[in-house]
Write a protein that holds these residues in place. Structure first.
Motif, PDB file in Angstrom:
ATOM      1  N   THR A 106      -7.443 -10.745   8.333  1.00 34.44           N
ATOM      2  CA  THR A 106      -7.312  -9.284   8.240  1.00 34.44           C
ATOM      3  C   THR A 106      -8.681  -8.666   7.963  1.00 34.44           C
ATOM      4  O   THR A 106      -9.076  -7.677   8.589  1.00 34.44           O
TER       5      THR A 106
ATOM      6  N   GLY B 108     -10.284  -1.139  -3.704  1.00 31.66           N
ATOM      7  CA  GLY B 108      -9.485  -2.359  -3.828  1.00 31.66           C
ATOM      8  C   GLY B 108     -10.270  -3.591  -3.438  1.00 31.66           C
ATOM      9  O   GLY B 108     -10.679  -3.741  -2.285  1.00 31.66           O
TER      10      GLY B 108
ATOM     11  N   GLY C 255      -9.126  -6.780  -3.749  1.00 30.62           N
ATOM     12  CA  GLY C 255      -8.164  -7.885  -3.782  1.00 30.62           C
ATOM     13  C   GLY C 255      -8.401  -8.834  -2.620  1.00 30.62           C
ATOM     14  O   GLY C 255      -9.540  -9.025  -2.172  1.00 30.62           O
ATOM     15  N   ALA C 256      -7.311  -9.406  -2.116  1.00 27.28           N
ATOM     16  CA  ALA C 256      -7.431 -10.427  -1.072  1.00 27.28           C
ATOM     17  C   ALA C 256      -8.250  -9.921   0.117  1.00 27.28           C
ATOM     18  O   ALA C 256      -9.195 -10.591   0.558  1.00 27.28           O
ATOM     19  N   THR C 257      -7.922  -8.763   0.642  1.00 30.72           N
ATOM     20  CA  THR C 257      -8.644  -8.284   1.832  1.00 30.72           C
ATOM     21  C   THR C 257      -9.948  -7.557   1.485  1.00 30.72           C
ATOM     22  O   THR C 257     -10.948  -7.740   2.169  1.00 30.72           O
TER      23      THR C 257
ATOM     24  N   SER D 248      -5.157 -13.188   4.796  1.00 31.96           N
ATOM     25  CA  SER D 248      -6.091 -12.091   4.488  1.00 31.96           C
ATOM     26  C   SER D 248      -7.518 -12.298   5.033  1.00 31.96           C
ATOM     27  O   SER D 248      -8.155 -11.307   5.413  1.00 31.96           O
TER      28      SER D 248
ATOM     29  N   CYS E  37      -8.564  -0.295   0.898  1.00 32.13           N
ATOM     30  CA  CYS E  37      -8.067  -1.675   0.977  1.00 32.13           C
ATOM     31  C   CYS E  37      -7.114  -1.972  -0.182  1.00 32.13           C
ATOM     32  O   CYS E  37      -7.084  -3.102  -0.700  1.00 32.13           O
ATOM     33  N   ALA E  38      -6.374  -0.954  -0.611  1.00 36.20           N
ATOM     34  CA  ALA E  38      -5.453  -1.186  -1.721  1.00 36.20           C
ATOM     35  C   ALA E  38      -4.089  -0.588  -1.400  1.00 36.20           C
ATOM     36  O   ALA E  38      -3.135  -1.315  -1.097  1.00 36.20           O
ATOM     37  N   LEU E  39      -4.036   0.731  -1.444  1.00 36.31           N
ATOM     38  CA  LEU E  39      -2.754   1.427  -1.347  1.00 36.31           C
ATOM     39  C   LEU E  39      -2.638   2.196  -0.037  1.00 36.31           C
ATOM     40  O   LEU E  39      -3.643   2.499   0.602  1.00 36.31           O
TER      41      LEU E  39
ATOM     42  N   THR F 224      -8.384  -1.923   5.388  1.00 35.21           N
ATOM     43  CA  THR F 224      -7.308  -2.882   5.662  1.00 35.21           C
ATOM     44  C   THR F 224      -5.934  -2.367   5.252  1.00 35.21           C
ATOM     45  O   THR F 224      -4.927  -2.955   5.644  1.00 35.21           O
ATOM     46  N   ALA F 225      -5.885  -1.299   4.449  1.00 30.21           N
ATOM     47  CA  ALA F 225      -4.587  -0.862   3.914  1.00 30.21           C
ATOM     48  C   ALA F 225      -3.663  -0.388   5.036  1.00 30.21           C
ATOM     49  O   ALA F 225      -4.113   0.104   6.068  1.00 30.21           O
ATOM     50  N   ASN F 226      -2.370  -0.565   4.794  1.00 30.29           N
ATOM     51  CA  ASN F 226      -1.361  -0.052   5.721  1.00 30.29           C
ATOM     52  C   ASN F 226      -1.099   1.419   5.430  1.00 30.29           C
ATOM     53  O   ASN F 226      -1.147   1.833   4.271  1.00 30.29           O
TER      54      ASN F 226
ATOM     55  N   ASN G 260      -6.207  -3.479  10.840  1.00 34.54           N
ATOM     56  CA  ASN G 260      -5.742  -4.533   9.919  1.00 34.54           C
ATOM     57  C   ASN G 260      -4.832  -5.568  10.581  1.00 34.54           C
ATOM     58  O   ASN G 260      -4.074  -6.265   9.906  1.00 34.54           O
TER      59      ASN G 260
ATOM     60  N   ASP H  55     -11.734  -0.785  -8.303  1.00 33.98           N
ATOM     61  CA  ASP H  55     -10.469  -1.519  -8.397  1.00 33.98           C
ATOM     62  C   ASP H  55      -9.898  -1.245  -9.775  1.00 33.98           C
ATOM     63  O   ASP H  55     -10.659  -1.044 -10.724  1.00 33.98           O
ATOM     64  N   VAL H  56      -8.577  -1.215  -9.883  1.00 33.67           N
ATOM     65  CA  VAL H  56      -7.980  -0.985 -11.204  1.00 33.67           C
ATOM     66  C   VAL H  56      -8.002  -2.265 -12.040  1.00 33.67           C
ATOM     67  O   VAL H  56      -7.739  -2.227 -13.239  1.00 33.67           O
ATOM     68  N   ASN H  57      -8.313  -3.376 -11.402  1.00 39.30           N
ATOM     69  CA  ASN H  57      -8.310  -4.670 -12.089  1.00 39.30           C
ATOM     70  C   ASN H  57      -9.756  -5.071 -12.428  1.00 39.30           C
ATOM     71  O   ASN H  57     -10.543  -5.383 -11.535  1.00 39.30           O
TER      72      ASN H  57
HETATM   73  P1  NAD Z   1      -4.126  -7.313  -2.935  1.00 43.87           P
HETATM   74  O1  NAD Z   1      -2.970  -7.043  -3.820  1.00 43.87           O
HETATM   75  O2  NAD Z   1      -4.673  -8.694  -2.879  1.00 43.87           O
HETATM   76  O3  NAD Z   1      -5.346  -6.358  -3.342  1.00 43.87           O
HETATM   77  C1  NAD Z   1      -5.197  -5.010  -3.634  1.00 43.87           C
HETATM   78  C2  NAD Z   1      -6.251  -4.674  -4.684  1.00 43.87           C
HETATM   79  O4  NAD Z   1      -6.219  -3.271  -4.888  1.00 43.87           O
HETATM   80  C3  NAD Z   1      -5.994  -5.333  -6.043  1.00 43.87           C
HETATM   81  O5  NAD Z   1      -7.181  -5.958  -6.510  1.00 43.87           O
HETATM   82  C4  NAD Z   1      -5.580  -4.162  -6.927  1.00 43.87           C
HETATM   83  O6  NAD Z   1      -5.960  -4.330  -8.286  1.00 43.87           O
HETATM   84  C5  NAD Z   1      -6.315  -3.016  -6.281  1.00 43.87           C
HETATM   85  N1  NAD Z   1      -5.755  -1.686  -6.544  1.00 43.87           N
HETATM   86  C6  NAD Z   1      -4.474  -1.327  -6.724  1.00 43.87           C
HETATM   87  N2  NAD Z   1      -4.378  -0.014  -6.962  1.00 43.87           N
HETATM   88  C7  NAD Z   1      -5.634   0.469  -6.914  1.00 43.87           C
HETATM   89  C8  NAD Z   1      -6.190   1.753  -7.069  1.00 43.87           C
HETATM   90  N3  NAD Z   1      -5.435   2.820  -7.343  1.00 43.87           N
HETATM   91  N4  NAD Z   1      -7.537   1.893  -6.972  1.00 43.87           N
HETATM   92  C9  NAD Z   1      -8.332   0.823  -6.724  1.00 43.87           C
HETATM   93  N5  NAD Z   1      -7.849  -0.416  -6.564  1.00 43.87           N
HETATM   94  C10 NAD Z   1      -6.528  -0.591  -6.662  1.00 43.87           C
HETATM   95  O7  NAD Z   1      -3.695  -6.776  -1.502  1.00 43.87           O
HETATM   96  P2  NAD Z   1      -4.342  -7.089  -0.081  1.00 43.87           P
HETATM   97  O8  NAD Z   1      -3.674  -8.258   0.522  1.00 43.87           O
HETATM   98  O9  NAD Z   1      -5.826  -7.046  -0.174  1.00 43.87           O
HETATM   99  O10 NAD Z   1      -3.814  -5.827   0.730  1.00 43.87           O
HETATM  100  C11 NAD Z   1      -4.408  -4.551   0.549  1.00 43.87           C
HETATM  101  C12 NAD Z   1      -3.822  -3.588   1.560  1.00 43.87           C
HETATM  102  O11 NAD Z   1      -3.993  -4.119   2.874  1.00 43.87           O
HETATM  103  C13 NAD Z   1      -2.320  -3.337   1.419  1.00 43.87           C
HETATM  104  O12 NAD Z   1      -2.062  -2.004   1.820  1.00 43.87           O
HETATM  105  C14 NAD Z   1      -1.730  -4.284   2.429  1.00 43.87           C
HETATM  106  O13 NAD Z   1      -0.448  -3.856   2.868  1.00 43.87           O
HETATM  107  C15 NAD Z   1      -2.749  -4.203   3.541  1.00 43.87           C
HETATM  108  N6  NAD Z   1      -2.752  -5.352   4.437  1.00 43.87           N
HETATM  109  C16 NAD Z   1      -3.001  -6.592   3.967  1.00 43.87           C
HETATM  110  C17 NAD Z   1      -2.987  -7.669   4.847  1.00 43.87           C
HETATM  111  C18 NAD Z   1      -3.294  -9.058   4.379  1.00 43.87           C
HETATM  112  O14 NAD Z   1      -3.556  -9.940   5.222  1.00 43.87           O
HETATM  113  N7  NAD Z   1      -3.270  -9.334   3.090  1.00 43.87           N
HETATM  114  C19 NAD Z   1      -2.722  -7.461   6.217  1.00 43.87           C
HETATM  115  C20 NAD Z   1      -2.490  -6.156   6.675  1.00 43.87           C
HETATM  116  C21 NAD Z   1      -2.497  -5.111   5.771  1.00 43.87           C
END
Ligand code: NAD
Length: 356
Positions: free
Chosen positions: A148, A178, A180-182, A145, A237-239, A259-261, A288, A201-203
């Protein structure tokens, strides 16, 4: 549509199913295209409403990986796998991961598994007990991440330039969905570059960390991230499928880059709508690609410096695709065309090699 017919329409080379009674594994691997090389793509664990939904997901995602890897300039094809869960959030087990590893191994390297939704570096490590063709465990790239997020930040720089703005985050406000990781690391890059971040973020733990550590502002409960005033860049960066015909109409930010797909609910019509509204959209699979560049790069034996160069190149690729948008229906269309040109060039080079 029947599966073989669907594969023909979408261009898939191979789709395989596997069930393992001992671990309860039910999985599908789809290899879309190996013109440019073996195909790396994450393994998604998900509880699908139906088997047909799972198959459609793996077909769609694997095709997307072909374009992502090609546009990133990797000698990699596109593939993906899904593990069908009986109930949402079902805990991963070592037995399930190892059974998946054995399934992956039957592809003899044509398919290389990695992390995706529901799959952790630990799950990758368990798969790797059974096959060499897995990336993303702690000793093989780990969590990609940070790459990314950096790639997405680079794509944002190209978007600013294309929008006629200075490549400078001072005075720029980015709305991130979002943390999260990215999303968190993206926020960090923006804050370090002098930008302002408003996020949701929902968290609550994710919000607390970003506000305390990065000074990120939090979206109020009654505010909608996609119709906020005073935002320069919206970063999903979430969904997936968060932008659709309705909220694109009311989007106020001039740039979308996250970053989201699969950010667009319908890449064709929503992509066109963004273009019509004059909104600069960094196609998701280009913005991404940092994570796949990292994992595929390590698998292919690239050095860290080569990997960093390719992540930096996301800025140039985004700029090229945005410039191409004028002659395509949308930025998304221009990005697919860019990737297809690289695949076609690879196919021609292969044909020349075989003929010589
Ligand atoms: P993650 O699970 O670490 O983080 C996602 C965050 O979004 C979480 O903190 C979650 O609580 C939050 N979230 C969920 N639903 C939400 C909403 N309705 N509103 C607000 N926040 C919400 O995931 P990630 O690794 O950061 O990936 C995020 C997106 O990026 C995904 O679509 C993933 O497919 C895409 N992606 C990630 C990578 C990677 O390297 N991790 C690479 C390419 C694409």
């Amino acid at each position: 549509m029947k599966l073989l017919q669907q594969m023909t329409v979408m261009g898939h080379e191979r789709v395989a199913f596997h069930q393992d009674p001992e671990s309860g594994l039910r999985a599908v691997i789809a290899v879309h295209d190996t013109t440019l090389g073996n195909a790396l793509g994450g393994t998604r664990r998900w509880c699908y409403a139906s088997e047909a939904d799972a198959i459609m997901d793996v077909l769609r995602l694997s095709e997307g990986m072909t374009y992502k890897s090609a546009a990133a300039g990797l000698a990699m094809g596109g593939a993906k796998s899904v593990i069908l869960l009986d109930t949402p959030g079902q805990e991963p087990t070592e037995a399930q991961a190892r059974a998946m590893g054995r399934f992956v191994d039957t592809f003899a390297g044509a398919y290389i598994a990695a992390e995706d939704v529901g799959v952790s570096p630990q799950f990758c490590a368990w798969m790797r007990e059974e096959t060499d063709h897995v990336m993303g465990d702690a000793s093989h790239g780990g969590d990609p991440s940070p790459y990314t997020s950096r790639g997405c930040f680079n794509a944002m720089r190209a978007c600013l330039a294309f929008a006629g703005r200075p490549i400078d985050f001072h005075g720029v406000t980015v709305a991130i969905q979002g943390l999260g990781a990215t999303g968190y690391k993206l926020a960090k890059f923006i804050r370090e570059a002098g930008g302002d971040v408003i996020a949701t973020d929902v968290n609550p733990t994710a919000i607390k960390r970003a506000t305390e550590e990065l000074g990120v502002r939090v979206l109020a409960d009654d505010q909608d991230l996609f119709s906020l005033d005073g935002v320069d860049i919206v970063a999903p960066c979430a969904l997936g499928a968060v932008l659709n015909s309705r909220n694109i109409e009311t989007l106020k930010a001039p740039i979308v880059c996250g970053t989201a797909n699969n950010i667009l609910a319908d890449p064709d019509s929503d992509g066109q709508l963004l273009k019509e509204r004059g909104i600069v959209y960094a196609p998701d699979f280009i913005a991404n690609a940092g994570g796949v560049i990292r994992l595929a790069g390590l698998y292919l034996g690239l050095t860290e410096a080569d990997i960093d160069d390719k992540v930096a190149e996301i800025e140039r690729t985004t700029a090229t695709v945005l410039a191409d948008t004028a002659s395509h229906a949308s930025a998304y269309d221009a990005a697919v065309a860019f990737a297809k040109r690289r695949i076609d060039a690879g196919r021609e080079a292969k044909a020349r090699h075989h003929a010589s």
